[in-house]
Design an enzyme around this catalytic site. Sequence first.
Site, mmCIF file in Angstrom:
data_model
loop_
_atom_site.group_PDB
_atom_site.id
_atom_site.type_symbol
_atom_site.label_atom_id
_atom_site.label_comp_id
_atom_site.label_asym_id
_atom_site.label_seq_id
_atom_site.Cartn_x
_atom_site.Cartn_y
_atom_site.Cartn_z
ATOM 1 N N LYS A 196 0.856 -1.185 0.000
ATOM 2 C CA LYS A 196 0.000 0.000 0.000
ATOM 3 C C LYS A 196 0.888 1.231 0.000
ATOM 4 C CE LYS A 196 -3.546 2.489 2.542
ATOM 5 N NZ LYS A 196 -4.624 2.421 3.533
ATOM 6 N N LYS A 254 -2.289 -1.521 -3.809
ATOM 7 C CA LYS A 254 -3.111 -0.318 -3.771
ATOM 8 C C LYS A 254 -2.245 0.920 -3.853
ATOM 9 C CE LYS A 254 -6.105 1.969 -0.485
ATOM 10 N NZ LYS A 254 -6.597 1.955 0.863
HETATM 11 C C1 PBG Z 1 -7.355 3.736 5.638
HETATM 12 C C2 PBG Z 1 -7.684 3.473 4.217
HETATM 13 C C3 PBG Z 1 -7.505 4.378 3.165
HETATM 14 C C4 PBG Z 1 -8.061 3.793 2.037
HETATM 15 C C5 PBG Z 1 -8.531 2.539 2.407
HETATM 16 N N1 PBG Z 1 -8.274 2.343 3.766
HETATM 17 C C6 PBG Z 1 -6.952 5.751 3.179
HETATM 18 C C7 PBG Z 1 -5.610 6.002 3.708
HETATM 19 O O1 PBG Z 1 -4.771 5.097 3.846
HETATM 20 O O2 PBG Z 1 -5.363 7.154 4.031
HETATM 21 C C8 PBG Z 1 -8.128 4.466 0.691
HETATM 22 C C9 PBG Z 1 -9.207 4.009 -0.223
HETATM 23 C C10 PBG Z 1 -9.518 4.943 -1.339
HETATM 24 O O3 PBG Z 1 -8.893 6.003 -1.525
HETATM 25 O O4 PBG Z 1 -10.449 4.621 -2.078
HETATM 26 N N2 PBG Z 1 -6.544 2.898 6.303
#
Ligand code: PBG
Length: 333
Positions: A196, A254
């Site tokens: 991520k 992601k």
């Molecule tokens: C939080 C989380 C995020 C997303 C999914 N879980 C945001 C972040 O890490 O700040 C992002 C999903 C999206 O942008 O569609 N842990």
Amino acid sequence: MELLNRSRRLRTSPAIRAMVQENSLSVNDFIVPLFVQEGSGVKSEIPSMPGYYRYSLDTLTDELNVIVSLGLKSVLVFVKVGDELKDNTGKEAYNSNGFMQQTIKHIKSVAPQLFVMTDVALDPYSIVGHDGIVADGKIVNDPTVEALCKMAVSHAAAGADMVAPSDMMDGRILALRIALDEAGFEDVGIMSYAAKYASSFYGPFREALDSAPVDMQDIPKDKKTYQMDPANRKEAIKEVLQDVDQGADIIMVKPGMPYLDIVRDTSNEIEQPISVYQVSGEYAMIKAASANGWLNEKEAVYESLIAFKRAGASLIASYFAKDVAKWLNEQSI
Ligand code: PBG
């Protein structure tokens, strides 16, 4: 011209193009992200995500029925809670009667056949908007993992089928696996957000859940000390292999479209199913360009999604999941 191989021969008609098509989309491929908040009668459009809504539990019922009727199989749940429930311990995250836990039970009572996945990270409950506990200006790893374990067990106890840790703390997959097993939830799976990235494409999501890092002295204003540097490729494989070793059932990459190389590398390395998250900013880009008449929305969405399959993902979390399911059902893509 004397040519033995004419590639265009296999492109001459819709029939032959369909016959030689290497990848395809199915409703089984999709995970539907759900944004849920407290209250009643709420169906609130997220300004930067036109056509996407936050629901209260009563209005979520209709939405769940639509999702099931389209043939979609799974949801990924995110909750927005009031500021009064936020602190720097995340304890509301593992309140057995908290809003996420109520939401899981509600989904299971309305649509028992839906596979329920839940986001595991502290940001919706963090007063400073971080995925973990903050001490001395740092997001502290091990105490955060302890809280995440309690959170995951409480989701499992409420009926979640799979937990999806999105926090990027070190060692959390093994810790979660042990905690779930010790609590008797050995059938509850883990979808790890293994690779991520610290991405600007999460902006609309943070607006939807009111979960952005706060602008305060001594609090990091971004998530770069735990999420990955977009410049790195080998590190993603290291993260992925670690999480596989620690017991992850599904590996997620992601965001999606800017990271197709990572999806492909991962697919070359592991045998576990790979999911990819087409994140909020990717949705917003396609929506905005389509609204301006600069892109054909359906074609752009299809192309973005088939690219994930081609790169090696077998599951896709996407805000377009319902649209795609409709198009697939009417055979218009
Ligand atoms: C939080 C989380 C995020 C997303 C999914 N879980 C945001 C972040 O890490 O700040 C992002 C999903 C999206 O942008 O569609 N842990």
